[in-house]
Structures are given as C-alpha cells and as structure tokens.
Design a protein around this motif. Structure first.
Motif, PDB file in Angstrom:
ATOM      1  N   UNK A  95      81.011  -7.071 117.630  1.00  9.79           N
ATOM      2  CA  UNK A  95      80.852  -5.662 117.266  1.00  9.79           C
ATOM      3  C   UNK A  95      81.135  -5.549 115.777  1.00  9.79           C
ATOM      4  N   UNK A  96      80.238  -4.936 115.016  1.00 10.41           N
ATOM      5  CA  UNK A  96      80.460  -4.744 113.584  1.00 10.41           C
ATOM      6  C   UNK A  96      81.367  -3.530 113.380  1.00 10.41           C
ATOM      7  N   UNK A  97      82.554  -3.767 112.843  1.00 11.72           N
ATOM      8  CA  UNK A  97      83.526  -2.698 112.628  1.00 11.72           C
ATOM      9  C   UNK A  97      83.397  -2.177 111.209  1.00 11.72           C
ATOM     10  N   UNK A  98      83.329  -0.860 111.079  1.00 11.98           N
ATOM     11  CA  UNK A  98      83.307  -0.219 109.762  1.00 11.98           C
ATOM     12  C   UNK A  98      84.657   0.461 109.550  1.00 11.98           C
ATOM     13  N   UNK A  99      85.023   0.741 108.310  1.00 16.67           N
ATOM     14  CA  UNK A  99      86.284   1.451 108.085  1.00 16.67           C
ATOM     15  C   UNK A  99      86.261   2.818 108.771  1.00 16.67           C
ATOM     16  N   UNK A 100      87.313   3.135 109.518  1.00 18.95           N
ATOM     17  CA  UNK A 100      87.392   4.430 110.194  1.00 18.95           C
ATOM     18  C   UNK A 100      87.050   4.368 111.668  1.00 18.95           C
ATOM     19  N   UNK A 101      86.577   3.227 112.172  1.00 22.21           N
ATOM     20  CA  UNK A 101      86.233   3.108 113.589  1.00 22.21           C
ATOM     21  C   UNK A 101      87.505   3.104 114.437  1.00 22.21           C
ATOM     22  N   UNK A 102      87.497   3.874 115.526  1.00 22.39           N
ATOM     23  CA  UNK A 102      88.613   3.850 116.468  1.00 22.39           C
ATOM     24  C   UNK A 102      88.379   2.665 117.406  1.00 22.39           C
ATOM     25  N   UNK A 103      89.338   1.755 117.476  1.00 25.57           N
ATOM     26  CA  UNK A 103      89.192   0.549 118.297  1.00 25.57           C
ATOM     27  C   UNK A 103      89.778   0.793 119.692  1.00 25.57           C
ATOM     28  N   UNK A 104      91.035   1.241 119.741  1.00 22.42           N
ATOM     29  CA  UNK A 104      91.714   1.506 121.005  1.00 22.42           C
ATOM     30  C   UNK A 104      92.340   2.886 120.983  1.00 22.42           C
ATOM     31  N   UNK A 105      92.522   3.461 122.187  1.00 23.37           N
ATOM     32  CA  UNK A 105      93.251   4.716 122.336  1.00 23.37           C
ATOM     33  C   UNK A 105      94.248   4.558 123.470  1.00 23.37           C
ATOM     34  N   UNK A 106      95.363   5.264 123.378  1.00 22.40           N
ATOM     35  CA  UNK A 106      96.390   5.241 124.424  1.00 22.40           C
ATOM     36  C   UNK A 106      96.727   6.663 124.847  1.00 22.40           C
ATOM     37  N   UNK A 107      96.954   6.853 126.134  1.00 21.09           N
ATOM     38  CA  UNK A 107      97.371   8.156 126.660  1.00 21.09           C
ATOM     39  C   UNK A 107      98.520   7.938 127.633  1.00 21.09           C
TER      40      UNK A 107
END
Length: 144
Positions: A95-107
């Motif tokens: 996956x090409x990651x750009x600056x500002x991409x959200x990779x993971x989230x937690x709840x």
C-alpha cells in the motif's frame, strides 16, 4: 496475514510516483488514530506485525480498525537473472502511504493505552507517525 486482493483488472502494476496528500486523513471509526507523517510503501507483513503488536499490548481490549489494505502488486525478478525477458512475477502486495494517511484506529480504550499501543506499532513501520484524537463535530456533541 492479509490475503492478496481477490481480483484485479491487471496482475502487474507500474511503480508510479507518490505525490500529493492523503485522502483518508480523518479519524472516522474509532476514538484515536495513527496518522503517517512520512511517505513509504507498506507491505502486508508490516501491517500485520504492527496490528499484532497493538492487540498484544491491549490484551484484546477495545476495537481496532485497519484503514489500509495492500492492493498494489510489487513484482520482482529472481536473483542472478539477466536483464530483458520482460517484467518479473508478482512477489508481494503493498500500500502506498502518503503523509496524513490514517493507518490504524482504536475505540473503547483510554488515551494512555492507545498512545502506548500506537508507539509499539509504530516501531514496526518504516515511517514516523502522529497520534490523533477524534474531533467531535457540533452535531455529535449536542446530541449527547
């Protein structure tokens, strides 16, 4: 481990150039997010290793969301093969990651736990990351 995409229009892709900023740049599903500060290519093994580090630390508490999926085929020619004879076979997916991409989230976890879990996961990734909190919109705050 993340499986490769089920079906793609073409089985090999060109490299392309990574430019611009990310589209997935807001925390949507969880309360806290891990945002990339750099530009890189993230393969399935790196994503899985970071996810495992997080879930192991959280002892399966809360809910984690993975916002990236390795869908770009990366081809590679075998070692000691002469040039020519076409493009190599698909080796892995990234996956090409750009600056500002959200990779993971937690709840469903506290901020301290989320920070530490993201710190451990960030050690497995090839770029720097930022910690984000979900911003409550005016509609959400007035309803509760």
């Amino acid at each position: 481990m993340l499986q490769p995409p089920k079906n793609t229009k073409f089985n090999k892709m060109r490299k392309g150039r990574s430019k611009g900023s990310a589209r997935k740049s807001a925390v949507v599903f969880g309360d806290f997010g891990m945002q990339s500060a750099g530009r890189s290519r993230l393969n399935a093994r790196q994503i899985e290793s970071a996810r495992r580090a997080m879930t192991r630390y959280l002892k399966r508490d809360g809910k984690s969301y993975t916002r990236v999926f390795p869908d770009r085929p990366i081809s590679k020619k075998p070692l000691e093969v002469r040039q020519g004879k076409g493009k190599g076979a698909v080796d892995h997916y990234a996956f090409n990651v750009k600056p500002g991409t959200i990779i993971f989230e937690l709840a469903g976890v506290s901020e301290e736990l989320a920070r530490e879990a993201f710190r451990l996961a960030a050690a497995k990734l090839p770029f720097r990351v930022n910690f984000l909190k979900r911003e409550m919109s005016h509609d959400e705050s007035s309803s509760s």
